[in-house]
Each structure stands twice: as C-alpha cells, then as structure tokens.
Design an enzyme around this catalytic site. Structure first.
Site, PDB file in Angstrom:
ATOM      1  N   ALA A  67       0.868  -1.182   0.000  1.00 26.22           N
ATOM      2  CA  ALA A  67       0.000   0.000   0.000  1.00 26.22           C
ATOM      3  C   ALA A  67       0.903   1.230   0.000  1.00 26.22           C
ATOM      4  O   ALA A  67       2.052   1.162   0.447  1.00 26.22           O
ATOM      5  CB  ALA A  67      -0.881  -0.016   1.238  1.00 26.22           C
ATOM      6  N   GLY A 112       0.544  -5.031   0.686  1.00 22.98           N
ATOM      7  CA  GLY A 112      -0.631  -5.085  -0.192  1.00 22.98           C
ATOM      8  C   GLY A 112      -0.346  -5.773  -1.519  1.00 22.98           C
ATOM      9  O   GLY A 112      -1.269  -6.270  -2.169  1.00 22.98           O
ATOM     10  N   GLU A 115      -0.697  -9.344  -0.777  1.00 21.58           N
ATOM     11  CA  GLU A 115      -2.144  -9.566  -0.563  1.00 21.58           C
ATOM     12  C   GLU A 115      -2.906  -9.558  -1.891  1.00 21.58           C
ATOM     13  O   GLU A 115      -3.834 -10.344  -2.082  1.00 21.58           O
ATOM     14  CB  GLU A 115      -2.692  -8.491   0.384  1.00 21.58           C
ATOM     15  CG  GLU A 115      -2.159  -8.652   1.798  1.00 21.58           C
ATOM     16  CD  GLU A 115      -2.507  -7.463   2.685  1.00 21.58           C
ATOM     17  OE1 GLU A 115      -2.037  -6.338   2.383  1.00 21.58           O
ATOM     18  OE2 GLU A 115      -3.251  -7.648   3.660  1.00 21.58           O
ATOM     19  N   GLU A 135       4.395  -5.204   7.251  1.00 21.53           N
ATOM     20  CA  GLU A 135       3.629  -4.130   7.897  1.00 21.53           C
ATOM     21  C   GLU A 135       4.045  -3.868   9.343  1.00 21.53           C
ATOM     22  O   GLU A 135       4.010  -2.724   9.809  1.00 21.53           O
ATOM     23  CB  GLU A 135       2.115  -4.450   7.863  1.00 21.53           C
ATOM     24  CG  GLU A 135       1.479  -4.314   6.495  1.00 21.53           C
ATOM     25  CD  GLU A 135       1.575  -5.563   5.635  1.00 21.53           C
ATOM     26  OE1 GLU A 135       2.338  -6.490   5.998  1.00 21.53           O
ATOM     27  OE2 GLU A 135       0.889  -5.624   4.614  1.00 21.53           O
TER      28      GLU A 135
END
Ligand code: COA
Length: 260
Positions: A67, A112, A115, A135
């Site tokens: 992200a 992300g 993911e 993260e």
C-alpha cells in the site's frame, strides 16, 4: 475498455492484462490504483469477449511494493478502517471473480502486493520475485486480507512467522511453501502465465465459475462447502457447456465452449 490513470490494460487472445503502472513508486497501491483495479476487474467479468485476467506490475523490479505508505501516513483510526474495508471489497471481488484471475508476480510483492497476489486464483512468479508482509515494521498489520489468505495458503505456523518477523522470502521459498504455483525466469513470466491461462481457457467457463464458487465456499464462514459443491455440480447439468463437453467426449472431438 476505459482508460485509467494508474493501471494499463491490454487485451490479447481474450485475456485482459492489468498492469499496475506506478514504477517510480514500485507500483505501490494508492486509493486510486485499488479502485481502478477493482473497476477493471468488474468490467472484464461482465465482458463476454474476455476469458481471463492477468494482474502484473510495470517494470522489471516490482509487482507491487505494498500500500502507498505516503498516502496513509497521517490517517486516523477511522480513516485506517475505511482504507482497509475499501481494499477488502476490491480484493474479495478479485477472489470471487467468475473468470480466472492470475497474478504474474514480476518482482517485489510486499504488503498489499503480496495480498493482491494472494487474492488472485493462481500466482506465477519470476525468479527475482520477493514476497513478504512487512507491515509490522511500520506499526500496522496487513489490511487487505493478508492475515487470512496467507494462513489459508501456507498454514498458520509459517504465516505467523512471516507476519511477525516481516521477513522477505524469495520465489523458490514461496514455491516450496505453496504461496506460488510456478517459478520461471523473468523473461518467461508472461509466456508461462499465458500457457497456464490457455489450459484454463480451453475448459468450460461455467464449470470454472462453479470451481471458484465451491472452493471459495470452503473459506466462507457459515457456509457448508460440500453443499455449495452439490448445488454447483447440479447447476452444470443445465448448461450448454455440459451438453457440449459430454457430446465432444462421445464424438471423440475437442469441446468448443461458447462464452456468454
Ligand atoms: N509506498 C509508497 N512508496 C513506496 C513504497 C510503498 N509501499 N515502496 C516503495 N516506494 C517508493 C519509495 O519511497 C521510493 O520513492 P522515491 O524515489 O520518491 O523516494 C521508490 O518507491 C523506490 O523505492 P526505494 O525504497 O528507493 O527502492 P529500494 O530498491 O531501495 O527498496 C523496497 C525496495 C521494496 C525494499 C523498499 O522500497 C520498501 O521497503 N518499500 C516498502 C515496503 C513495505 O513496507 N510495504 C508494505 C506497506 S504497508
């Protein structure tokens, strides 16, 4: 198809390739990118001329490096929750897409990015790919399904280790753990991905959708996947694909399924 700002679209042999195109930020996912990926997948799912979807990243270095950290650096608790919920909705749509979605992982797949790859049905990695959920280094946890899908794919013990240590693993290790389906030299990544898609594309599209629904049911709370399989199996008998598949077998010819 529409044009977008942060992703590129290319259609060839009935396959839509979505390329996350922010190479100067290692294809980090900002809000706009996630919405654009979600929109492109939804449009492709409804478009009969598209049989399958590939998601990849621009450049040689990164699939998606997570992200966009700069974007969420000042978020409040409520904004953090919304960021996660919005991403979850898009990634769920990818996971439950009625057409096959394959991640062609061409470099860093972190946070992300890992993911996003895990939300796809299959993952093909180039030999320089690196996977991780870093993260915790930033004081957060994965917010786009990483704590769930990593456990589903590689099991709790190894998932806990990757999630807690923030370790990055290479493509071979990811393959050994079952996180990726195939590892190939980088210059063969798209060819291998197309080879796998071509095999899937030759099968009954309606049966492929039944596979996605039945497999997803295994992971859906309160749903008995065996019952879903019975329903989906039964539905197949009412399809033209079934008539064609069985006729082709009897007539000793290759089935020609019609996408609708
Ligand atoms: N969000 C926002 N920007 C990112 C990013 C992310 N997740 N990952 C990389 N970038 C940006 C960098 O800030 C840099 O931008 P700049 O040139 O404007 O400073 C650019 O992409 C290149 O990254 P850089 O760190 O210089 O490349 P590197 O080869 O030295 O390191 C990584 C590569 C992937 C190891 C490193 O970029 C990294 O750790 N990224 C963050 C990974 C992460 O924590 N992801 C989970 C986020 S929740």
């Amino acid at each position: 198809m529409k044009t977008y700002t942060t992703i590129l679209l290319h259609i060839e042999q009935e396959v839509l390739t979505i390329t996350v195109n922010r190479p100067d930020k290692l294809n980090a996912l900002n809000h706009e990118t996630i919405q654009e990926i979600g929109d492109a997948v939804q449009v492709a799912e409804k478009e009969p001329s598209i049989a399958a979807i590939i998601i990849t990243g621009a450049g040689q270095k990164s699939f998606v490096a997570g992200a966009d950290i700069a974007e969420f650096s000042n978020y409040s608790v409520e904004e953090g929750k919304k960021l996660s919920a919005d991403g979850h909705a898009v990634f769920k749509n990818i996971e439950t897409c009625s057409k096959p979605v394959i991640a062609a992982v061409n470099g860093f797949a972190l946070g992300g990015g890992c993911e996003l790859a895990m939300a796809c049905h299959l993952r093909i990695a180039s030999d320089n790919a690196k996977f991780g959920q870093p993260e915790v280094k930033l004081g957060v946890i994965p917010g786009y399904g990483g704590t769930q899908r990593l456990v589903q794919l590689i099991g709790k013990g190894k998932a806990m280790e990757l999630l807690m240590t923030a370790d990055m693993i290479g493509a071979e290790e990811a393959h050994r753990l079952g996180l990726v389906n195939h590892v190939v030299p980088q210059d063969q990544l798209m060819a291998k991905t197309m080879e796998v898609i071509t095999k899937i594309k030759a099968q009954s599209p309606k049966a492929i959708t039944g596979i996605v629904r039945s497999v997803d049911a295994y992971f859906t709370d309160g749903v008995d996947g065996f019952k879903t399989e019975i329903e989906e199996f039964g539905k197949c008998f009412g399809t033209d694909d079934f008539k064609e598949g069985v006729s082709a077998f009897m007539e000793k010819r290759k089935a020609e399924f019609i996408r609708s």
